[in-house]
Write a protein that holds these residues in place. Structure first.
Motif, PDB file in Angstrom:
ATOM      1  N   ARG A 137      -7.837  -0.279   8.084  1.00 43.99           N
ATOM      2  CA  ARG A 137      -6.488   0.246   7.897  1.00 43.99           C
ATOM      3  C   ARG A 137      -6.613   1.755   7.777  1.00 43.99           C
ATOM      4  NH1 ARG A 137      -5.693  -3.853   9.565  1.00 43.99           N
ATOM      5  NH2 ARG A 137      -4.571  -5.659   8.761  1.00 43.99           N
TER       6      ARG A 137
ATOM      7  N   ILE B 242     -11.740  -5.552   8.360  1.00 41.49           N
ATOM      8  CA  ILE B 242     -10.323  -5.211   8.462  1.00 41.49           C
ATOM      9  C   ILE B 242     -10.210  -3.708   8.251  1.00 41.49           C
ATOM     10  CG2 ILE B 242      -8.025  -5.582   7.498  1.00 41.49           C
ATOM     11  CD1 ILE B 242      -9.121  -8.291   6.426  1.00 41.49           C
TER      12      ILE B 242
ATOM     13  N   THR C   7      -8.825  -5.379  13.433  1.00 38.80           N
ATOM     14  CA  THR C   7      -9.678  -6.362  12.760  1.00 38.80           C
ATOM     15  C   THR C   7     -10.786  -6.754  13.733  1.00 38.80           C
ATOM     16  OG1 THR C   7      -7.833  -7.227  11.484  1.00 38.80           O
ATOM     17  CG2 THR C   7      -9.767  -8.641  11.676  1.00 38.80           C
TER      18      THR C   7
ATOM     19  N   GLN D  12      -1.303 -11.445  -1.053  1.00 38.52           N
ATOM     20  CA  GLN D  12      -2.335 -10.471  -0.750  1.00 38.52           C
ATOM     21  C   GLN D  12      -2.155  -9.261  -1.645  1.00 38.52           C
ATOM     22  OE1 GLN D  12      -2.202  -8.919   3.214  1.00 38.52           O
ATOM     23  NE2 GLN D  12      -3.976  -7.639   2.863  1.00 38.52           N
TER      24      GLN D  12
ATOM     25  N   SER E 219       0.099 -12.726   7.765  1.00 38.51           N
ATOM     26  CA  SER E 219      -1.287 -12.322   8.004  1.00 38.51           C
ATOM     27  C   SER E 219      -2.266 -13.255   7.290  1.00 38.51           C
ATOM     28  CB  SER E 219      -1.439 -10.888   7.500  1.00 38.51           C
ATOM     29  OG  SER E 219      -2.749 -10.640   7.090  1.00 38.51           O
TER      30      SER E 219
ATOM     31  N   GLY F 298      -5.095 -10.968   5.046  1.00 41.37           N
ATOM     32  CA  GLY F 298      -4.857  -9.538   5.205  1.00 41.37           C
ATOM     33  C   GLY F 298      -5.350  -8.971   6.512  1.00 41.37           C
ATOM     34  N   SER F 299      -5.721  -9.828   7.457  1.00 45.66           N
ATOM     35  CA  SER F 299      -6.257  -9.339   8.727  1.00 45.66           C
ATOM     36  C   SER F 299      -5.137  -9.188   9.752  1.00 45.66           C
ATOM     37  CB  SER F 299      -7.296 -10.317   9.259  1.00 45.66           C
ATOM     38  OG  SER F 299      -6.649 -11.490   9.711  1.00 45.66           O
TER      39      SER F 299
ATOM     40  N   GLN G 184      -5.220   0.698  13.089  1.00 47.10           N
ATOM     41  CA  GLN G 184      -5.325  -0.595  12.414  1.00 47.10           C
ATOM     42  C   GLN G 184      -5.988  -1.591  13.361  1.00 47.10           C
ATOM     43  OE1 GLN G 184      -1.829  -1.640  10.229  1.00 47.10           O
ATOM     44  NE2 GLN G 184      -2.084  -3.813  10.572  1.00 47.10           N
TER      45      GLN G 184
ATOM     46  N   ASP H  55      -5.245  -3.988  -2.142  1.00 46.81           N
ATOM     47  CA  ASP H  55      -6.520  -3.652  -1.510  1.00 46.81           C
ATOM     48  C   ASP H  55      -6.913  -4.675  -0.439  1.00 46.81           C
ATOM     49  OD1 ASP H  55      -7.154  -5.831  -2.995  1.00 46.81           O
ATOM     50  OD2 ASP H  55      -8.631  -4.853  -4.274  1.00 46.81           O
ATOM     51  N   GLY H  56      -6.007  -5.591  -0.117  1.00 49.57           N
ATOM     52  CA  GLY H  56      -6.298  -6.545   0.944  1.00 49.57           C
ATOM     53  C   GLY H  56      -6.935  -7.829   0.447  1.00 49.57           C
TER      54      GLY H  56
ATOM     55  N   ASP I 213       0.813  -1.210   0.000  1.00 50.31           N
ATOM     56  CA  ASP I 213       0.000   0.000   0.000  1.00 50.31           C
ATOM     57  C   ASP I 213       0.852   1.268   0.000  1.00 50.31           C
ATOM     58  OD1 ASP I 213       0.761  -0.941   2.492  1.00 50.31           O
ATOM     59  OD2 ASP I 213      -0.702   0.322   3.521  1.00 50.31           O
TER      60      ASP I 213
END
Lengths: 406, 249
Positions: free
Chosen positions: B50, B48, B221, A169, B112, B115-116, B219, A172-173, A71
């Motif tokens: 960010r 999640i 989750t 990943q 992760s 992505g969490s 940040q 954008d996640g 990012d």
């Protein structure tokens, strides 16, 4: 007149003078050669290491070095690449997408760095393009191709033509997944790189990892490291407006920089010891001769010569000795260096070590004004400062006492 | 989170009467026993957050015993179909775009998960907070009419754990209300808080929990459980690689 006297005095004891000259010359010659070799090898080592992958400098988003992530990106890398390559000293700028992913082939899987690269500019910066052992490097026409290190490929049991699965990943996640065809395997000689990097076409990486045309870093290369170092202010000027930082080579390879500084520091100790030893030898010889010549000095004083003049005469003797000795040393050491600069030196048994730093097997010293003059300069300075001791000693003499001295 | 498999945490179950003067070991044991219904089926939303973006994922989770779990994502469309299967110490992921099952290498377990702020390790560690740590109650308090105790858990010598210690706060009806993980320098590294407790599938349940890494401000989750069935028989085929790749309806 003092100089003529001093010169004649020197050759009244030719053997002693010759020995003194030899010790000064040997140490000077050694210093000239060792410094020329060391400075040149370290420069080659720096450039060699940086040429493997890092480049000589790097543009990256502010804060990326501390906490890299997809990012943190440069949204319009094309413009920066264009501006950077226009700077004097910069020959190429390569945009990259840097991330980590799971690579899998059937039941085997490993985590690895995945780098999206522009093949044309990448090849000008990183020697990986020239280190392909099997197959070929990426080309501009490639879409779903990948190259990877030979160790990584062996771990995954992959060869050229094999299909490698990427799972990671996206920016954008979301889940990023792709399947690429292996077109080449490289062997850089650096184990960490050979077992941990896959390169794929930049556009494909931008697509797979939802980068929308952005890049994470731009590696900068040029004909010489010094040239790129001089271009740093200009790079900072173009990078500033887009919240992009410029990292120089010390920041890219801090361990290498620290290693070189540590080696210089320890070598300096050795050099200083050499200089000190030769200075003390010369000083010792001179003090002996001053003691021997106390009656002669007494006579000179009685004839009307002032103590300062006698001191100056001794000091000039020393100056002559040091100048002549270091000139011989410089000539011999410099000559040997120039010759080896032409033929090179092979140190047996260090091929693995040199490959690690991107060094060729044959190493070349390089005589530069700096490497040639540091050694002689240090010796001259040490001897001339040490020479003040006999100077003050002679200045204290009185004619009557001196003439009666043993 | 690290102390219970993530899908198991999604199905934390708390039953039984409140105890008066708990002993630290018993309190945690009881809480864990209540975590683990013999099986579960839950519907969970994961948010999640960010600093620059926020996304929400929907999933269904099945668990069996202490260490088997299947999580299948149902939304958003971009992620739907991705699934993670954990059997004992092994973890596989399925990606519908590739139509491939990939077994995770051990080196990736600390990465992760989707992505969490949870790692794959969070999915696979089960009851090590019980077995690898020594416990003592360090404080007590009140929370919405419930008595609470904070249990300090310190790793046993040589235990293969990454945390310096873990502080767990438990209610008298065995609902965890908060958990703080300390690194080896005893600095708080991440914190989980229960935001909402309610009744689900006939038990008192933390309906919403938020995990925040403390070194990354802005940040977090959050996992919210909306539907759950506990102790109902889950067919064995659910926890197979073939079901991971080709889910039966």
């Amino acid at each position: 007149m003092l100089a003529a006297l001093a010169w004649r005095n020197l050759w009244r004891r030719p053997q002693r003078t010759a020995l003194s000259l030899a010790s000064i010359a040997i140490v000077t010659g050694l210093l000239v050669f060792m410094l020329s070799f060391q400075i040149s090898v370290y420069d080659t080592m720096k450039e060699g290491t940086l040429r493997i992958f890092d480049g000589f400098a790097e543009l990256q988003p502010v804060g990326y070095a501390d906490d890299p992530g997809l990012d943190k990106a440069i949204d319009d890398p094309g413009a920066l690449v264009h501006e950077a390559t226009a700077i004097r000293g910069v020959a190429a700028a390569a945009p990259r997408v840097n991330t980590f992913a799971i690579l899998a082939n059937g039941p085997r899987s490993y985590g690895a760095a995945v780098i999206g690269v522009d093949p044309a500019s990448e090849a000008k910066i990183s020697s990986i393009a020239g280190a392909i052992r099997v197959g070929r490097y990426l080309t501009a026409a490639d879409t779903d191709s990948a190259i990877l290190g030979d160790v990584l490929a062996a771990n995954l049991k992959l060869g050229v033509g094999g299909r490698v699965t990427l799972l990671g990943q996206a920016r954008d996640g979301s889940v990023a997944a792709d399947v690429l065809t292996v077109v080449g395997l490289y062997h850089s000689g650096v184990p960490e790189l050979d077992r941990s990097i896959l390169e794929m076409p930049l556009a494909r990486a931008q697509d797979t990892f939802a980068m929308d045309g952005a890049a994470n870093t731009i590696a900068v290369g040029g004909p010489t490291l010094a040239g790129v170092d001089r271009a740093l202010p200009a790079l900072r000027a173009i990078a500033g407006p887009s919240k992009t930082a410029v990292l120089n080579w010390e920041a890219l390879e801090p361990a290498l920089n620290d290693g070189i500084e540590l080696k210089y520091a320890t070598s300096m100790l050795l050099y200083l010891t050499l200089v000190a030893v030769v200075a003390f030898i010369i000083l010792n010889t001179l003090l002996m001769s001053v003691l021997e010549r106390t009656r002669e000095f007494g006579t000179l004083l009685a004839m009307g010569m002032r103590p300062g003049q006698i001191g100056a005469m001794i000091w000039i003797e020393l100056l002559g000795l040091a100048l002549l000795g270091s000139a011989i040393g410089l000539a011999v050491g410099g000559g040997a260096t120039l010759w080896l600069q032409h033929t090179g030196i092979v140190i047996p048994g260090i091929a693995k070590l040199t490959a690690q730093f991107g060094l060729p097997e044959r190493l070349y010293p390089r005589l530069t004004p700096l490497s040639a003059l540091i050694g002689p300069g240090a010796i001259l300075a040490a001897i001339l400062v040490g020479g003040l001791v006999p100077y003050f000693r002679v200045a204290r003499l009185t004619p009557a006492l001196a003439m009666r001295a043993a | 989170m690290r102390t219970a498999p993530m899908p198991l945490l999604l199905v934390l179950s708390f039953a039984g009467p409140a105890l008066a003067a708990p002993d630290a070991d018993t309190l945690l044991k009881q809480t864990y026993d209540n975590y683990r219904s013999t099986s579960s089926q839950t519907t969970v939303a994961m948010t999640i957050h960010r600093p620059t973006w926020e996304r929400s994922l929907q999933m269904k989770a099945w668990t069996r015993g202490e260490s088997d779990a299947l999580v299948r994502f149902t939304g958003p469309a971009k992620d739907a179909g991705n699934a993670t299967l954990k059997l004992g110490q092994q973890t596989w992921v399925y990606n519908p775009k590739l139509n491939q099952v990939i077994q995770l290498p051990a080196s990736m377990m600390s990465q992760s998960w989707m992505g969490s702020d949870f790692s794959y390790n969070d999915l696979s560690k089960s009851d090590d907070l019980i077995t690898d740590y020594t416990h003592r109650i360090v404080s007590s308090g009140q929370d919405g009419g419930h008595a609470t105790w904070t249990v300090e858990s310190v790793p046993k010598p040589g235990a293969p754990v990454v945390w310096g210690k873990v502080d767990v706060t438990v209610r008298d009806d065995f609902v965890i209300t908060g958990e703080t993980y300390f690194d080896q320098d005893m600095k708080p590294a991440r914190r989980m808080a229960t935001n909402k407790v309610g009744v689900l599938g006939g038990r008192t349940y933390p309906l919403s929990m938020t995990m925040s890494p403390l070194d990354q401000p802005g940040q977090w989750t959050r996992i919210e459980t909306s539907d759950g069935k506990f102790n109902a028989a889950v067919p064995a085929y659910v926890f197979t690689l073939s079901n991971l790749q080709n889910p039966r309806p």
